[in-house]
Design an enzyme around this catalytic site. Structure first.
Site, PDB file in Angstrom:
ATOM      1  CD  GLU A 103      -2.522   2.600  -3.346  1.00 30.58           C
ATOM      2  OE1 GLU A 103      -3.612   3.186  -3.447  1.00 30.58           O
ATOM      3  OE2 GLU A 103      -1.865   2.561  -2.281  1.00 30.58           O
ATOM      4  CG  ASP A 133      -1.772   1.202   1.382  1.00 28.34           C
ATOM      5  OD1 ASP A 133      -2.672   1.377   0.537  1.00 28.34           O
ATOM      6  OD2 ASP A 133      -1.549   1.994   2.325  1.00 28.34           O
ATOM      7  CG  ASP A 159      -8.139   3.972  -1.985  1.00 28.12           C
ATOM      8  OD1 ASP A 159      -8.780   4.157  -0.939  1.00 28.12           O
ATOM      9  OD2 ASP A 159      -6.981   3.524  -2.004  1.00 28.12           O
TER      10      ASP A 159
END
Length: 659
Positions: free
Chosen positions: A459, A434, A542
């Site tokens: 990410e 992340d 998201d």
């Protein structure tokens, strides 16, 4: 006029499927699977399929292929290789013998009398009968009348009145109570193997899985005592390393899953394992599993504490991963290590005291994740000034929690131990990192090197280039920055292809399919430059879900999947689309996955973009071309009918696959 009968050897059918002769002549359906010549079989004759007599009015040379399909041509599977050729003369009467997947055919004069043992089989096929074994007397036959358009392959013996299901092995037929139906497992017309061989195969697979689990547990117990080199060697031996050309990942949650699971999202995932497998999923990305200040999991605190997660308990998570492993699905853990929330405040009221609650039962792990202000990057508002270094030049800031200093070896060793524990004790296989723009790529590479994941993805969500007219056509800097990050990990991690997402959703939303070709006639995203490390996707928790920070247009989602599931890269499917939008969308996605698999396109397949205009995109993928895809409202795009066959289609998309 000429008359022909076909005898086809084909042993790769599934229940409900038949064999068809499909070819260039009108009598063969003019390359339409639903109009081809249907062949039938019986339990005695399988795997030989026979057609009724076919009358061909016009002599000449015709081409055909063998096709396996269900009623109406549904789920058609065409044999590979060149077309078979048949010379038809006037008043010819012949029988054509051929095999699925073999280009050669044999043509024999039909006027000669067949051997006596073939007469009955020919009669049953031509008159609409299936020969099925009678219960308790395999050698006796009973003729069952059925409609000539149905030609069923198998007749259920009276072994059990319960419906039959297929689970795990394609060779195994079980009753709904889970018991093995021995008679059906022996039945050749069900394409099944000898039951003794089946049982032996199942035992071997179970033993292999048990051996791997035992070795994993052994390594887990010795983790803190073995030399790192020895431990990593053992971990490598038990790792199911991902083949990027075969990998299809599912994001196994959305932003609201912590509520939807009612305290046990892991149980929800476990209950859907068979559905994931049916779609063709190889990897499931889990939400963060550690205790977190926020229920979604992205403000982690006690890393080893898996019983305080809003998604469920540690034992439920382990059981879920075990069920996935039983069907060959890997579990991908969401690794949130850019930041960490403190459990306590220091003397100045800063939340920078961290504890390792959740691992007390392992004495060798004592204090492994007990940190204080020294673990926080200098300059951070949670720092007490005792840290080792400040953030890197290009590191992004995360203001909601203390940013962790990965240059500190004590921090890295703690996280290395946690990652190994997630693999060895919990059962995770791979990593999703992340917010990787918050710390250097070299650390992601180091963590991968020290934990031997099956694969990893990061990410890296960077801003794309816009001007007064909206999204700019050229996004080369954006994808180059992503490539630089991948190279920074020593290519130990892939990256989500945000470049492709941004361009693809703009093209679909505004009917600007010209965007899908860069100045060098390549795909304009990361998949155009480094497809082997590009994880393509449409939305995540998201960008979509209830947050919807940067959503893909809902009415174009299937167009998006028609693109990423036919193009190079590693596709990632979003939970909402395949699990919450109903059977129709899931089945469309499933069909695209099937075509991708059947075509065999590699992760770095060549893309030949044949057209990219406002309302139309056409490309062929593979070398030689194995898939052909058309996007946009204009329609069209049909290729050579002798090379391509219809694969699937929907609103504003159509896909063909090589015959």
């Amino acid at each position: 006029m000429a008359e022909f009968q076909f005898e086809v050897e084909c042993d790769c059918t599934k229940p409900g499927e038949s064999v068809f002769i499909v070819g260039s002549a009108p009598e063969f359906g003019t390359w339409s699977a639903d109009k081809g010549v249907r062949c039938g079989t019986s339990s005695a004759n399988f795997p030989v399929w026979k057609s009724t007599s076919v009358t061909i009015k016009t002599p000449g040379k015709f081409e055909f292929k063998i096709v396996i399909a269900k009623e109406g041509g549904a789920g058609a599977r065409w044999e590979d290789g060149d077309n078979k050729c048949l010379e038809v003369g006037p008043s010819q009467q012949s029988i054509v013998r051929c095999s699925f997947g073999c280009n050669q055919i044999a043509v024999e004069d039909l006027k000669s009398t067949p051997p006596p043992e073939d007469v009955e089989a020919s009669k049953t096929a031509s008159e609409g009968y299936a020969s099925a074994p009678t219960t308790g007397s395999p050698s006796k036959k009973v003729l069952q009348r059925f409609d000539s358009q149905e030609l069923p392959l198998a007749v259920h013996p009276d072994t059990s009145s319960a419906p039959l299901t297929r689970k795990k092995s394609r060779h195994m037929v079980t009753n709904v109570d889970g018991s093995i139906n021995v008679d059906m497992s022996r039945n050749a017309s069900m394409m099944l193997v000898n039951f003794d061989e089946l049982a032996e195969e199942a035992d071997e697979q179970e033993k292999k899985l048990n051996d791997l689990e035992a070795e994993r547990e052994k390594l887990n117990m010795q983790q803190m005592r073995l030399e790192s080199k020895v431990l990593l060697s053992g971990m490598k031996d038990i790792t199911d390393f991902a083949d990027p050309s075969e990998t299809i990942m599912l994001q196994g949650f959305n932003w609201e899953s912590h509520k939807a699971g009612k305290g046990d999202w892991w149980g929800t995932l476990a209950a859907n394992v068979e559905k994931f497998s049916d779609v063709g999923i190889t990897d499931v990305w889990f939400p963060p599993c550690s205790a977190s200040v926020a229920p979604q999991g992205y403000l982690p605190s006690q890393l080893f504490n898996l019983d305080s997660s809003a998604y469920g308990k540690k034992a439920s998570l382990q059981e879920c991963l075990k069920k996935m492993h039983e069907v060959g699905i890997r579990g991908v853990a969401d690794i949130v290590i850019n930041h960490r929330c403190g459990d306590k405040q220091d003397s100045q009221g800063r939340w920078n005291v961290f504890t390792s609650t959740g691992i007390e039962h392992r004495k060798s792990f004592a204090g492994v994740a007990d940190w204080q202000g020294w673990a926080v990057t200098l300059g951070d508002k949670f720092s007490d000034g005792t840290g080792q270094s400040g953030p890197g030049q290009f590191d992004g800031q995360f203001d909601a929690a203390p940013d962790i200093d990965h240059s500190n070896m004590k921090v890295r060793n703690s996280l290395k131990t946690w990652l190994r524990w997630l693999r060895l004790e919990i059962g995770f296989d791979a990593w999703r990192f992340d917010f990787v723009k918050g710390y250097s790529a070299e650390y992601v590479g180091w963590y991968c090197e020290k934990s031997e994941p099956a694969w990893a993805v990061g990410e890296l969500w960077l801003d794309m280039h816009y001007d007064g007219d909206g999204l700019c056509y050229n996004q080369d800097k954006h994808r180059q920055d992503t490539i630089n990050w991948i190279n920074g990990t020593q290519k130990r991690s892939t990256a989500f292809d945000f470049t492709t997402k941004g361009i693809l959703q703009e093209a679909c939303r505004n009917c600007q399919y010209w965007r899908l070709k860069d100045s060098n006639n390549k795909p304009p995203g990361l998949l155009g430059w480094m497809p082997s490390h590009a994880v393509t996707f449409l939305d995540n928790h998201d960008t979509g879900s209830t947050q919807a920070h940067w959503p893909f247009p809902n009415d174009k989602v299937m167009v998006g999947y028609a693109y990423i599931l036919t193009h190079p890269g590693i596709p990632c499917i979003f939970w909402d689309h395949v699990m919450d939008w109903g059977d129709d969308v899931r089945n469309q996605i499933k069909e695209l996955v099937r075509l991708r698999r059947e075509s065999g396109i590699p992760v770095d397949a060549k893309v030949n973009i044949m057209c990219a205009e406002d309302n139309f995109y056409l490309a062929e993928i593979g070398e030689p071309a194995a898939l052909r895809v058309a996007l946009g409202p204009r329609g069209g795009g049909e290729g050579d009918g002798g090379y391509w066959k219809h694969g699937t289609a929907g609103s504003d998309y159509r896909v063909w696959i090589k015959k």
